[in-house]
Design an enzyme around this catalytic site. Structure first.
Site, PDB file in Angstrom:
ATOM      1  N   ASP A 123       0.707  -1.093   0.135  1.00 15.09           N
ATOM      2  CA  ASP A 123      -0.041   0.144   0.025  1.00 15.09           C
ATOM      3  C   ASP A 123       1.071   1.158   0.067  1.00 15.09           C
ATOM      4  O   ASP A 123       1.356   1.463   1.221  1.00 15.09           O
ATOM      5  CB  ASP A 123      -1.008   0.033   1.192  1.00 15.09           C
ATOM      6  CG  ASP A 123      -1.650   1.199   1.347  1.00 15.09           C
ATOM      7  OD1 ASP A 123      -2.246   1.758  -0.041  1.00 15.09           O
ATOM      8  OD2 ASP A 123      -2.366   1.380   2.278  1.00 15.09           O
ATOM      9  N   ASP A 347      -1.879   5.377  -5.314  1.00 15.57           N
ATOM     10  CA  ASP A 347      -2.212   4.319  -4.268  1.00 15.57           C
ATOM     11  C   ASP A 347      -2.552   3.092  -4.576  1.00 15.57           C
ATOM     12  O   ASP A 347      -3.564   2.630  -5.102  1.00 15.57           O
ATOM     13  CB  ASP A 347      -3.544   4.837  -3.567  1.00 15.57           C
ATOM     14  CG  ASP A 347      -3.939   4.181  -2.239  1.00 15.57           C
ATOM     15  OD1 ASP A 347      -3.081   3.318  -1.884  1.00 15.57           O
ATOM     16  OD2 ASP A 347      -4.872   4.352  -1.536  1.00 15.57           O
TER      17      ASP A 347
END
Length: 368
Positions: A123, A347
């Site tokens: 992430d 992201d």
């Protein structure tokens, strides 16, 4: 097929041709074998690799590109002698996109002593590296295909001889989303994510992340890092008002419904992220790279600084909440190109692209 460098530093491609045999009789049609050597910028290689944009042989641009590439190759060779080589997870740098687990990109990491493996989501939109910890309701496996499942380990500080809780007086505990558990003398945390009602709550612990050089075979690199332990079977209010937890408290939202069920590996810019810790301790430069294949298989490397001639996109750094925020200046839908400027966060922990108007309307109207 293999690659070799010439005495001048330019890349050559070698294409080997072996004898051809009759599969039925085993009789050889040829008695010798050999290989042809072609330069990277030759017409043969250009046709074989189907590369566009290479200069025509014999032109000024051709020799300029040759000299430029030689300079880069020599620069890279000198750089590797003075800086640490890129490192990756012990066992390999492979990343995987797993549709049944939220279409996120995952990798296997090894933590603790003795080392234990965990399947974590990668992430870039968050900083903390956390694992499910000492819990009874956390997922223990997930189904890859019918009849085949993968075991998921649960982290426990008590079983790792290199684990220790982060004390309240640690500098990393002085953050709005972290506070002290006085009874345990440990730094507690709560991280809230973009997805609705999705969070992780627990305490921070120091342990060892087992890494290795991005070579074959790997040279082991054991890096002390800070991670979060998130328990799955306690209510949120207990975390702040009771002391009956050991490693943490709960995961909520998507973390219980199929995304990052075995941990989340934050790759953000904050000093608690693993790339930042590796750089601060001198293991690598403060950079990393991720590559994604259309088939869902990719790779990750820490300390990869790229090449001098690659194109770059600057980040829009926000001091209050630094992220990999970039400026988009143009949208193309098929042949329709619209000049429009907006900022967006890159992201890998988000499965979908989220756009506000007017960017959203440009794309929606272009495909309707």
């Amino acid at each position: 097929m293999c690659f070799k460098e010439s005495v001048f530093g330019s890349c050559l491609i070698l294409i080997a041709f072996a004898c051809w045999f009759n599969a039925k009789s085993g009789e050889a049609f040829g008695t010798t074998f050999g290989f042809d050597i072609h330069h990277r910028y030759s017409d043969t290689v250009k046709e074989f690799l189907n590369l566009d944009g290479l200069p025509e042989k014999g032109t000024v641009d051709y020799y300029t590109a040759m000299a430029h590439r030689d300079h880069l190759l020599k620069g890279r060779r000198l750089a590797t002698t003075t800086t640490n080589p890129p490192i990756t997870f012990f066992g390999g740098n492979e990343t995987l996109q797993i549709p049944s687990l939220g279409f996120l990109h995952y990798s296997v990491v090894t933590v603790g002593t003795p080392p234990v493996e965990y399947l974590v989501a990668l992430d870039t939109g968050s900083d903390l590296f956390w694992l499910p910890c000492d819990c009874t309701n956390c997922a223990r496996s997930f189904n890859v295909t019918r009849g085949k499942s993968v075991k998921l380990n649960i982290y426990s500080p008590s079983t790792s001889t290199t684990s220790a809780p982060v004390p309240c007086n640690s500098t990393i505990c002085v953050r709005p989303q972290r506070r002290c558990s006085i009874r345990l003398n440990a730094c507690a945390y709560q991280e809230v994510y973009l997805s609705a009602n999705t969070s992780t709550t627990g305490i921070l612990v120091d342990d060892v992340l087992h890494l290795g050089t991005d070579t074959d075979p790997q040279d082991p690199v054991d890096a002390p890092i800070t991670l979060g332990g998130a328990k799955c079977n306690k209510p949120l209010l207990d975390f702040f008002f009771f002391s009956g937890f050991r490693c943490g408290i709960i995961q909520t939202g998507d973390f219980l419904e199929g995304a990052a069920i075995n941990g989340l590996f934050g790759l953000g810019m904050d000093n608690i992220s693993v790339p930042s810790i590796l750089a601060s301790k001198g293991f690598t430069s403060n950079s990393f790279s991720m590559c994604f294949d259309p088939e869902g298989v990719g790779r990750i490397e820490f300390g990869d600084k790229g090449s001098a001639d690659q194109q770059v996109t600057p980040f829009n750094l926000r001091q209050s909440y630094p992220t990999y925020n970039v400026t988009v200046k143009q949208i193309a839908v098929e042949k329709n190109v619209t000049d429009i400027e907006f900022s967006a966060i890159f992201d890998t922990g988000t499965s979908f692209a989220y756009l506000n108007d007017p960017a959203y309307s440009v794309i929606a109207q272009g495909v309707s």
